[in-house]
Design an enzyme around this catalytic site. Sequence first.
Site, PDB file in Angstrom:
ATOM      1  N   SER A  28       0.871  -1.169   0.000  1.00 14.62           N
ATOM      2  CA  SER A  28       0.000   0.000   0.000  1.00 14.62           C
ATOM      3  C   SER A  28       0.909   1.221   0.000  1.00 14.62           C
ATOM      4  CB  SER A  28      -0.921   0.015   1.229  1.00 14.62           C
ATOM      5  OG  SER A  28      -0.219   0.354   2.414  1.00 14.62           O
TER       6      SER A  28
ATOM      7  N   GLU B 207      -0.584  -1.934  -5.396  1.00 14.81           N
ATOM      8  CA  GLU B 207      -0.601  -0.919  -4.338  1.00 14.81           C
ATOM      9  C   GLU B 207      -2.053  -0.698  -3.945  1.00 14.81           C
ATOM     10  OE1 GLU B 207       1.988   0.315  -2.960  1.00 14.81           O
ATOM     11  OE2 GLU B 207       3.648   0.330  -4.394  1.00 14.81           O
TER      12      GLU B 207
HETATM   13 ZN    ZN Z   1       5.507  -1.200  -0.254  1.00 10.16          ZN
END
Ligand code: ZN
Length: 443
Positions: free
Chosen positions: A327, A405
């Site tokens: 993330s 992500e």
């Molecule tokens: Zn990362």
Amino acid sequence: MNCEKMKLLALLPYLAPLASAAVISNANQPITYDGYKVFRVLTHGQGEEIERQLQSLKAVQYNLNTQTNIEIAVAPEDLKKFEQMELDFQLLDEDLGVSIRAEGGFYPGGEMRIASTPNWRRPGALPDKNWFQSYHSFDDHLKWLDDVQAAFSSNSELINVGKSSEGRPLKGIHLWGQGGKGSKPAVLWHGTVHAREWISTMTVEYLTWNLVNGHLNKDKTITDIIDKNDFYIIPVVNPDGFVYTQTTNRLWRKNRLKHPSSSCVGTDMNRNWPYQWNVTGGSSTSPCDETFRGLEPGNTVEIQALVAHSRELVAGKGIKKYIDWHSFSQLILLPYGYDCKKRVENYERQIALAQGTAKAIKATARGLGSTFTPGETCPDLYKAVGGSTDYMQDMSKAEISWCIELHPSGGGASGFVLPPSKIMSSVTEIWNGMMWLLPNMNK
Ligand SMILES: [Zn+2]
């Protein structure tokens, strides 16, 4: 965050971090971040100059690319100095310490008192779904894996691929279908390589839980997915760093390996994979930096364990689908990080699959799906070398090798410190994406 791309920066209003928490990230004392304010400073083409100015502050910088803005958490004692700089800024978080406490999983001083959801354990059965309403201690994550495996004992086993430098297990679960154990190509998922990216742990676990639950309930689509793949799932590949984010520094990124020549601790495991490791740019040779690549390619015990595990899988039925979960920024990123001019051989297929996945995420019911942007290879990639996806693409010959992500797209403190109330919506949309991707790759 790992696989930032320059071109995407141009497309997105904001792209998060490679944080360079140079000022405080190496402190050994617990950091509560009480009184820290998070700002987005608009740089108006003066990024480098403003960054230099900000470096005089006690602060944590969230993003490295300063083209449009710099997000930064400023310590209370330097807020006045920050104001005097008269920059063009927005306030993103009034008090980062308050946000971290509201998240419920950080207890400074090493005492683990995580506010885990009560009654998530159901002896002999799959853990309760309320597990996904809060964050959890590392020990509870281990117990959770035990319970999932016990509930699905004929089609799964626990895997323990190695140990961290502080001796914690790199533990996961292997799921298989009617062909039997190890009979199909691998889906390999790694979570929490960057310690502070807690939503990645919860996401990987939610996918696991839903697969097992679907099979137990004889869901035809899910059973078919498990029949056609062997899943190898490791929710926390950086346990030392993860524990450190719960006891000492919520914004810690690296592992906790000590260095003989420096008082700074930690290697960025996602710059340490033994492939194209020493390409210039895209990692740091300084142990104090957030993207420190390590002393040699693959010199961290965690990466050695993950490499050995991936080789085992390659020697078996191969690795077909690799995803490294990170993330934040809401991106689906293909290789390569090490060469900005090179495209993966099956680029058209991978990008089409990434676009389909993004579309399925977006189509989440009641308009709740987020926008995920598939990454395209371009001449101006942000370089990130020694990363997992380049390794899995070229060394393991994976058909897809992605860095995803997760939520949110931006937003200062809440970037890494995502409130527990956002866990369910975040993991649900990713499940929807996988429920499109996996059957489509099996055709
Ligand atoms: Zn990362």
